[in-house]
Design an enzyme around this catalytic site. Structure first.
Site, PDB file in Angstrom:
ATOM      1  N   ARG A 104     -85.537 139.825 -47.723  1.00  0.00           N
ATOM      2  CA  ARG A 104     -85.301 140.920 -47.088  1.00  0.00           C
ATOM      3  C   ARG A 104     -86.569 141.651 -46.473  1.00  0.00           C
ATOM      4  O   ARG A 104     -87.349 142.181 -47.282  1.00  0.00           O
ATOM      5  CB  ARG A 104     -84.367 142.032 -47.910  1.00  0.00           C
ATOM      6  CG  ARG A 104     -84.292 143.273 -47.393  1.00  0.00           C
ATOM      7  CD  ARG A 104     -83.246 144.228 -48.123  1.00  0.00           C
ATOM      8  NE  ARG A 104     -81.721 143.762 -47.849  1.00  0.00           N
ATOM      9  CZ  ARG A 104     -80.573 144.262 -48.305  1.00  0.00           C
ATOM     10  NH1 ARG A 104     -80.819 145.531 -48.472  1.00  0.00           N
ATOM     11  NH2 ARG A 104     -79.501 144.036 -47.738  1.00  0.00           N
ATOM     12  N   HIS A 131     -78.315 140.825 -39.992  1.00  0.00           N
ATOM     13  CA  HIS A 131     -77.859 141.019 -41.429  1.00  0.00           C
ATOM     14  C   HIS A 131     -76.614 139.916 -41.247  1.00  0.00           C
ATOM     15  O   HIS A 131     -75.657 140.160 -41.832  1.00  0.00           O
ATOM     16  CB  HIS A 131     -77.477 142.258 -41.897  1.00  0.00           C
ATOM     17  CG  HIS A 131     -77.145 142.493 -43.202  1.00  0.00           C
ATOM     18  ND1 HIS A 131     -77.671 141.604 -44.186  1.00  0.00           N
ATOM     19  CD2 HIS A 131     -76.594 143.493 -43.850  1.00  0.00           C
ATOM     20  CE1 HIS A 131     -77.292 142.044 -45.437  1.00  0.00           C
ATOM     21  NE2 HIS A 131     -76.736 143.309 -45.261  1.00  0.00           N
ATOM     22  N   GLN A 134     -74.041 139.613 -44.707  1.00  0.00           N
ATOM     23  CA  GLN A 134     -73.218 140.628 -44.496  1.00  0.00           C
ATOM     24  C   GLN A 134     -71.946 140.269 -43.719  1.00  0.00           C
ATOM     25  O   GLN A 134     -70.706 140.297 -44.128  1.00  0.00           O
ATOM     26  CB  GLN A 134     -73.545 141.924 -44.096  1.00  0.00           C
ATOM     27  CG  GLN A 134     -72.516 143.004 -44.033  1.00  0.00           C
ATOM     28  CD  GLN A 134     -72.139 143.346 -45.572  1.00  0.00           C
ATOM     29  OE1 GLN A 134     -72.948 143.781 -46.347  1.00  0.00           O
ATOM     30  NE2 GLN A 134     -70.956 143.626 -46.065  1.00  0.00           N
ATOM     31  N   ASP A 219     -71.523 151.409 -39.390  1.00  0.00           N
ATOM     32  CA  ASP A 219     -72.622 151.284 -40.387  1.00  0.00           C
ATOM     33  C   ASP A 219     -73.471 152.638 -40.340  1.00  0.00           C
ATOM     34  O   ASP A 219     -73.302 153.503 -39.207  1.00  0.00           O
ATOM     35  CB  ASP A 219     -73.726 150.111 -39.851  1.00  0.00           C
ATOM     36  CG  ASP A 219     -74.707 149.795 -40.846  1.00  0.00           C
ATOM     37  OD1 ASP A 219     -74.681 150.273 -41.996  1.00  0.00           O
ATOM     38  OD2 ASP A 219     -75.665 149.114 -40.258  1.00  0.00           O
ATOM     39  N   CYS A 259     -70.417 148.085 -44.175  1.00  0.00           N
ATOM     40  CA  CYS A 259     -71.143 147.347 -45.134  1.00  0.00           C
ATOM     41  C   CYS A 259     -71.607 147.804 -46.535  1.00  0.00           C
ATOM     42  O   CYS A 259     -72.118 147.083 -47.329  1.00  0.00           O
ATOM     43  CB  CYS A 259     -72.376 146.582 -44.518  1.00  0.00           C
ATOM     44  SG  CYS A 259     -73.531 147.626 -43.673  1.00  0.00           S
ATOM     45  N   ARG A 287     -69.355 139.698 -50.817  1.00  0.00           N
ATOM     46  CA  ARG A 287     -70.785 139.290 -50.949  1.00  0.00           C
ATOM     47  C   ARG A 287     -71.188 138.071 -52.006  1.00  0.00           C
ATOM     48  O   ARG A 287     -71.761 137.289 -51.614  1.00  0.00           O
ATOM     49  CB  ARG A 287     -71.565 140.448 -51.070  1.00  0.00           C
ATOM     50  CG  ARG A 287     -71.452 141.996 -50.061  1.00  0.00           C
ATOM     51  CD  ARG A 287     -71.934 141.328 -48.787  1.00  0.00           C
ATOM     52  NE  ARG A 287     -73.263 140.658 -48.708  1.00  0.00           N
ATOM     53  CZ  ARG A 287     -74.351 141.366 -48.493  1.00  0.00           C
ATOM     54  NH1 ARG A 287     -74.242 142.652 -48.527  1.00  0.00           N
ATOM     55  NH2 ARG A 287     -75.430 140.818 -48.339  1.00  0.00           N
TER      56      ARG A 287
END
Ligand code: CP
Ligand code: NVA
Length: 301
Positions: A104, A131, A134, A219, A259, A287
């Site tokens: 990340r 991402h 996700q 988001d 998310c 996830r």
């Protein structure tokens, strides 16, 4: 054999994406029945996280332990990366010690540089640009609640950010329509939009985007690394909050996803995120299952 990375959702074909979702749902169901797996036995995952994480980190660590492997969390604060060791050197060294690596970071180019020097699969655990992990969970969640997303309409409200880019990729791979409503100056990368062709449309009208949608997604307004812009963004994004009125414009059985982490009263009202159409907790749980399916896929390639 060439090493298989997962730097972008587009590293999967549509068929592979659907197969991964099916495997993730199977893993979810088997875990609920108390079945254990050893599909990652003796494998070691190296985890470089230059930004904070709850879900991605815990899902990867739990996935490795639950499937018989191990994970090593590497914070730049405690490794030589934080003291300037080149990313290329770190990639070459870690590749000789672990079986798979997840990163990340900020610049997507840094992830690509790392992958170019790695001998083992590299996973994008979030960059400023994308991402993809996700989206594995989001699409698994949609399929579990409503069946295949092919031909459906998804409304994205808010920032044209990393999550939005990965939604554009998902629309391309799984054949759904994505209506993006974002303020002026916060549109997604035009190259990513252009490459997606007809499946994506852009506007500045959140209610029009949500009208008749099967899924509404949002988001945070300020992503990690944009903390200094928070104030300015709060003004620009105010009209893009997912409220009960937005959900009322969508289909009666439309789902809401986020998310997480969420800022109630900013991008989503408390009423919506806690409401009956919100599936954010299933989305977060997935996830775990979808990342297990991803690790299996990359390690068997
Ligand atoms: N959604 C998500 O990636 O959460 P974390 O930042 O907690 O990993
Ligand atoms: N867009 C957000 C996603 C967090 C999971 C960020 O990059 O901070």
């Amino acid at each position: 054999m060439a090493v298989r990375h997962f730097l972008s959702l587009l590293d999967l074909s549509g068929a592979e994406f659907r197969a991964l979702i099916a495997r993730a749902s199977q893993l979810r169901e088997e875990r609920a029945r108390g079945l254990s797996h050893d599909t990652l036995s003796h494998k070691v995952l190296g985890m470089i996280f230059e930004k904070s994480s709850t879900r991605t980190r815990v899902a990867f660590e739990a996935a490795m332990y639950q499937c018989g492997g191990n994970a090593i969390f590497l914070s730049p604060r405690d490794t030589q990366l934080g003291r300037g060791e080149p990313i290329e050197d770190t990639a070459r060294v870690l590749s000789r010690m672990v079986d798979i690596i997840t990163i990340r970071t900020y610049e997507h180019s840094k992830l690509e540089l790392f992958a170019a020097h790695a001998r083992v699969p590299v996973i994008n655990a979030l960059t400023d640009r994308e991402h993809p992990c996700q989206l594995l969970a989001d699409m698994q969640t949609y399929f579990e609640h409503r069946g295949d997303i092919r031909g459906k309409t998804v409304a994205w409200l808010g920032d044209g950010n990393n999550m939005c880019h990965s939604y554009i990729h998902a629309a391309q791979l799984l054949d759904f329509k994505l209506r993006i409503a974002c303020p002026d100056g916060y549109a997604p990368d035009p190259d990513i939009v252009h490459a997606a062709g007809d499946c994506v449309s852009l506007s500045h009208d959140p209610l029009a985007a949500a009208r008749g949608a099967d899924l509404v997604v949002t988001d945070v307004w300020a992503s990690m690394g944009q903390e200094e812009e928070e104030q300015m963004r709060r003004v620009a994004f105010g009209p893009y909050q997912v409220t009960a009125a937005v959900m009322a414009a969508a289909k009666a059985d439309a789902l809401f996803m986020h998310c997480l982490p969420a800022h109630r009263g900013e991008e989503v009202s408390n009423e919506v995120i806690e409401g009956p159409r919100s599936v954010v907790w299933d989305e977060a749980e997935n996830r775990l299952h979808s990342q297990k399916a991803l690790l299996e896929l990359l390690l068997k390639a």
